[in-house]
Design a protein around this motif. Structure first.
Motif, PDB file in Angstrom:
ATOM      1  N   ALA A  14      89.848  -7.977  67.321  1.00  0.00           N
ATOM      2  CA  ALA A  14      88.588  -7.848  68.048  1.00  0.00           C
ATOM      3  C   ALA A  14      88.611  -6.587  68.913  1.00  0.00           C
ATOM      4  O   ALA A  14      89.625  -6.269  69.539  1.00  0.00           O
ATOM      5  N   GLY A  15      87.481  -5.877  68.906  1.00  0.00           N
ATOM      6  CA  GLY A  15      87.389  -4.624  69.636  1.00  0.00           C
ATOM      7  C   GLY A  15      87.704  -3.405  68.800  1.00  0.00           C
ATOM      8  O   GLY A  15      87.449  -2.275  69.212  1.00  0.00           O
ATOM      9  N   GLY A  16      88.257  -3.636  67.611  1.00  0.00           N
ATOM     10  CA  GLY A  16      88.618  -2.541  66.734  1.00  0.00           C
ATOM     11  C   GLY A  16      87.448  -2.030  65.923  1.00  0.00           C
ATOM     12  O   GLY A  16      86.306  -2.477  66.075  1.00  0.00           O
ATOM     13  N   SER A  17      87.752  -1.087  65.020  1.00  0.00           N
ATOM     14  CA  SER A  17      86.726  -0.443  64.215  1.00  0.00           C
ATOM     15  C   SER A  17      87.143  -0.403  62.754  1.00  0.00           C
ATOM     16  O   SER A  17      88.336  -0.377  62.425  1.00  0.00           O
ATOM     17  N   LEU A  18      86.142  -0.389  61.883  1.00  0.00           N
ATOM     18  CA  LEU A  18      86.332  -0.171  60.455  1.00  0.00           C
ATOM     19  C   LEU A  18      85.155   0.658  59.962  1.00  0.00           C
ATOM     20  O   LEU A  18      84.048   0.574  60.507  1.00  0.00           O
ATOM     21  N   ARG A  19      85.393   1.421  58.897  1.00  0.00           N
ATOM     22  CA  ARG A  19      84.298   2.110  58.232  1.00  0.00           C
ATOM     23  C   ARG A  19      84.271   1.692  56.776  1.00  0.00           C
ATOM     24  O   ARG A  19      85.232   1.922  56.034  1.00  0.00           O
ATOM     25  N   LEU A  20      83.168   1.088  56.389  1.00  0.00           N
ATOM     26  CA  LEU A  20      82.967   0.705  54.999  1.00  0.00           C
ATOM     27  C   LEU A  20      82.267   1.842  54.263  1.00  0.00           C
ATOM     28  O   LEU A  20      81.417   2.536  54.832  1.00  0.00           O
ATOM     29  N   LYS A  86      83.791  -8.042  66.402  1.00  0.00           N
ATOM     30  CA  LYS A  86      83.953  -9.372  66.982  1.00  0.00           C
ATOM     31  C   LYS A  86      84.385 -10.346  65.890  1.00  0.00           C
ATOM     32  O   LYS A  86      84.112 -10.117  64.701  1.00  0.00           O
ATOM     33  N   PRO A  87      85.010 -11.440  66.255  1.00  0.00           N
ATOM     34  CA  PRO A  87      85.393 -12.429  65.232  1.00  0.00           C
ATOM     35  C   PRO A  87      84.212 -12.898  64.392  1.00  0.00           C
ATOM     36  O   PRO A  87      84.371 -13.171  63.197  1.00  0.00           O
ATOM     37  N   GLU A  88      83.033 -12.965  64.980  1.00  0.00           N
ATOM     38  CA  GLU A  88      81.852 -13.411  64.237  1.00  0.00           C
ATOM     39  C   GLU A  88      81.372 -12.373  63.223  1.00  0.00           C
ATOM     40  O   GLU A  88      80.448 -12.650  62.456  1.00  0.00           O
ATOM     41  N   ASP A  89      81.956 -11.195  63.196  1.00  0.00           N
ATOM     42  CA  ASP A  89      81.653 -10.203  62.171  1.00  0.00           C
ATOM     43  C   ASP A  89      82.444 -10.458  60.885  1.00  0.00           C
ATOM     44  O   ASP A  89      82.228  -9.782  59.875  1.00  0.00           O
ATOM     45  N   THR A  90      83.363 -11.421  60.931  1.00  0.00           N
ATOM     46  CA  THR A  90      84.155 -11.748  59.750  1.00  0.00           C
ATOM     47  C   THR A  90      83.247 -12.211  58.624  1.00  0.00           C
ATOM     48  O   THR A  90      82.447 -13.131  58.799  1.00  0.00           O
ATOM     49  N   ALA A  91      83.357 -11.568  57.466  1.00  0.00           N
ATOM     50  CA  ALA A  91      82.473 -11.874  56.335  1.00  0.00           C
ATOM     51  C   ALA A  91      82.863 -11.018  55.141  1.00  0.00           C
ATOM     52  O   ALA A  91      83.634 -10.059  55.275  1.00  0.00           O
ATOM     53  N   MET A  92      82.294 -11.357  53.994  1.00  0.00           N
ATOM     54  CA  MET A  92      82.308 -10.457  52.856  1.00  0.00           C
ATOM     55  C   MET A  92      81.109  -9.537  53.025  1.00  0.00           C
ATOM     56  O   MET A  92      79.987 -10.017  53.227  1.00  0.00           O
ATOM     57  N   ASP A 110      65.854 -10.294  48.537  1.00  0.00           N
ATOM     58  CA  ASP A 110      65.538 -10.470  47.113  1.00  0.00           C
ATOM     59  C   ASP A 110      64.979  -9.202  46.480  1.00  0.00           C
ATOM     60  O   ASP A 110      64.863  -9.120  45.255  1.00  0.00           O
ATOM     61  N   ASP A 111      64.599  -8.233  47.298  1.00  0.00           N
ATOM     62  CA  ASP A 111      64.068  -6.976  46.767  1.00  0.00           C
ATOM     63  C   ASP A 111      65.171  -6.005  46.361  1.00  0.00           C
ATOM     64  O   ASP A 111      64.899  -4.986  45.734  1.00  0.00           O
ATOM     65  N   TYR A 112      66.390  -6.306  46.772  1.00  0.00           N
ATOM     66  CA  TYR A 112      67.520  -5.449  46.393  1.00  0.00           C
ATOM     67  C   TYR A 112      67.980  -5.835  44.995  1.00  0.00           C
ATOM     68  O   TYR A 112      68.383  -6.975  44.754  1.00  0.00           O
ATOM     69  N   LEU A 113      67.916  -4.880  44.079  1.00  0.00           N
ATOM     70  CA  LEU A 113      68.161  -5.171  42.667  1.00  0.00           C
ATOM     71  C   LEU A 113      69.613  -4.956  42.257  1.00  0.00           C
ATOM     72  O   LEU A 113      70.078  -5.554  41.295  1.00  0.00           O
ATOM     73  N   TYR A 114      70.304  -4.076  42.960  1.00  0.00           N
ATOM     74  CA  TYR A 114      71.656  -3.693  42.559  1.00  0.00           C
ATOM     75  C   TYR A 114      72.616  -4.020  43.697  1.00  0.00           C
ATOM     76  O   TYR A 114      72.353  -3.705  44.859  1.00  0.00           O
ATOM     77  N   TRP A 115      73.745  -4.625  43.328  1.00  0.00           N
ATOM     78  CA  TRP A 115      74.712  -5.080  44.313  1.00  0.00           C
ATOM     79  C   TRP A 115      76.116  -4.656  43.909  1.00  0.00           C
ATOM     80  O   TRP A 115      76.448  -4.634  42.720  1.00  0.00           O
ATOM     81  N   GLY A 116      76.930  -4.371  44.926  1.00  0.00           N
ATOM     82  CA  GLY A 116      78.347  -4.151  44.694  1.00  0.00           C
ATOM     83  C   GLY A 116      79.092  -5.477  44.651  1.00  0.00           C
ATOM     84  O   GLY A 116      78.499  -6.545  44.815  1.00  0.00           O
ATOM     85  N   GLN A 117      80.402  -5.376  44.487  1.00  0.00           N
ATOM     86  CA  GLN A 117      81.220  -6.585  44.353  1.00  0.00           C
ATOM     87  C   GLN A 117      81.675  -7.131  45.701  1.00  0.00           C
ATOM     88  O   GLN A 117      82.175  -8.245  45.782  1.00  0.00           O
ATOM     89  N   GLY A 118      81.505  -6.361  46.745  1.00  0.00           N
ATOM     90  CA  GLY A 118      81.845  -6.814  48.089  1.00  0.00           C
ATOM     91  C   GLY A 118      83.211  -6.359  48.553  1.00  0.00           C
ATOM     92  O   GLY A 118      84.097  -6.069  47.749  1.00  0.00           O
ATOM     93  N   THR A 119      83.354  -6.268  49.873  1.00  0.00           N
ATOM     94  CA  THR A 119      84.643  -5.955  50.487  1.00  0.00           C
ATOM     95  C   THR A 119      84.815  -6.862  51.704  1.00  0.00           C
ATOM     96  O   THR A 119      83.883  -7.051  52.477  1.00  0.00           O
ATOM     97  N   GLN A 120      86.007  -7.430  51.863  1.00  0.00           N
ATOM     98  CA  GLN A 120      86.236  -8.434  52.889  1.00  0.00           C
ATOM     99  C   GLN A 120      86.583  -7.789  54.221  1.00  0.00           C
ATOM    100  O   GLN A 120      87.407  -6.873  54.286  1.00  0.00           O
ATOM    101  N   VAL A 121      85.971  -8.291  55.272  1.00  0.00           N
ATOM    102  CA  VAL A 121      86.281  -7.880  56.645  1.00  0.00           C
ATOM    103  C   VAL A 121      86.698  -9.113  57.425  1.00  0.00           C
ATOM    104  O   VAL A 121      85.987 -10.122  57.420  1.00  0.00           O
ATOM    105  N   ALA A 122      87.857  -9.044  58.064  1.00  0.00           N
ATOM    106  CA  ALA A 122      88.356 -10.155  58.868  1.00  0.00           C
ATOM    107  C   ALA A 122      88.685  -9.629  60.259  1.00  0.00           C
ATOM    108  O   ALA A 122      89.457  -8.676  60.399  1.00  0.00           O
ATOM    109  N   VAL A 123      88.103 -10.243  61.272  1.00  0.00           N
ATOM    110  CA  VAL A 123      88.321  -9.832  62.656  1.00  0.00           C
ATOM    111  C   VAL A 123      88.973 -10.988  63.392  1.00  0.00           C
ATOM    112  O   VAL A 123      88.416 -12.082  63.473  1.00  0.00           O
ATOM    113  N   SER A 124      90.142 -10.747  63.942  1.00  0.00           N
ATOM    114  CA  SER A 124      90.874 -11.787  64.656  1.00  0.00           C
ATOM    115  C   SER A 124      90.709 -11.614  66.161  1.00  0.00           C
ATOM    116  O   SER A 124      90.552 -10.494  66.657  1.00  0.00           O
ATOM    117  N   SER A 125      90.751 -12.726  66.866  1.00  0.00           N
ATOM    118  CA  SER A 125      90.565 -12.685  68.334  1.00  0.00           C
ATOM    119  C   SER A 125      91.885 -12.445  69.048  1.00  0.00           C
ATOM    120  O   SER A 125      92.950 -12.488  68.457  1.00  0.00           O
TER     121      SER A 125
END
Length: 125
Positions: A14-20, A86-92, A110-125
């Motif tokens: 928590a408090g850290g940063s990531l760039r997707l 924040k921990p609540e930012d944890t998600a795919m 529903d208007d978004y037609l193209y999707w990626g496969q996702g990348t996991q983000v985990a934020v620990s407290s």
């Protein structure tokens, strides 16, 4: 057809940063939206941020002031800079594209037609 590949997820305190990053295959549309969405465990997918082809951005209230969506100069990459995580930012996290967008309002999920496969983000407290 637009192909999207996300990267940059990981585990952070928590408090850290990531760039997707979202690598975008050739996109011939002149007006379009790119979006970042996330799906926390056991919850529905929700919008995080979007950017229009001309650079206009929108953010969910929960991430305003902490996350920034942007294009690379070539527009072949879309970034999501995430600060003060924040921990609540944890998600795919998913990148998505509308393809050509001709309506006046903001696209919904529903208007978004193209999707990626996702990348996991985990934020620990």
């Amino acid at each position: 057809q637009v192909r999207l590949v996300e990267s940059g997820g990981g585990s952070v305190q928590a408090g850290g940063s990531l760039r997707l990053s979202c690598a975008v295959s050739e996109n011939t549309y002149r007006r379009y939206y790119m979006g970042w969405f996330r799906q926390p465990p056991g919850k529905e997918r929700e919008g995080v941020a979007s950017i229009r082809s001309d650079g206009r951005t929108t953010y969910a209230d929960s991430v305003k002031g902490r996350f920034t969506i942007s294009f690379a100069n070539t527009r072949r990459t879309v970034y999501l800079q995430m600060n003060t995580l924040k921990p609540e930012d944890t998600a795919m996290y998913y990148c998505a594209s509308t393809g050509g967008w001709f309506a006046s309002g903001l696209p919904q999920v529903d208007d978004y037609l193209y999707w990626g496969q996702g990348t996991q983000v985990a934020v620990s407290s």
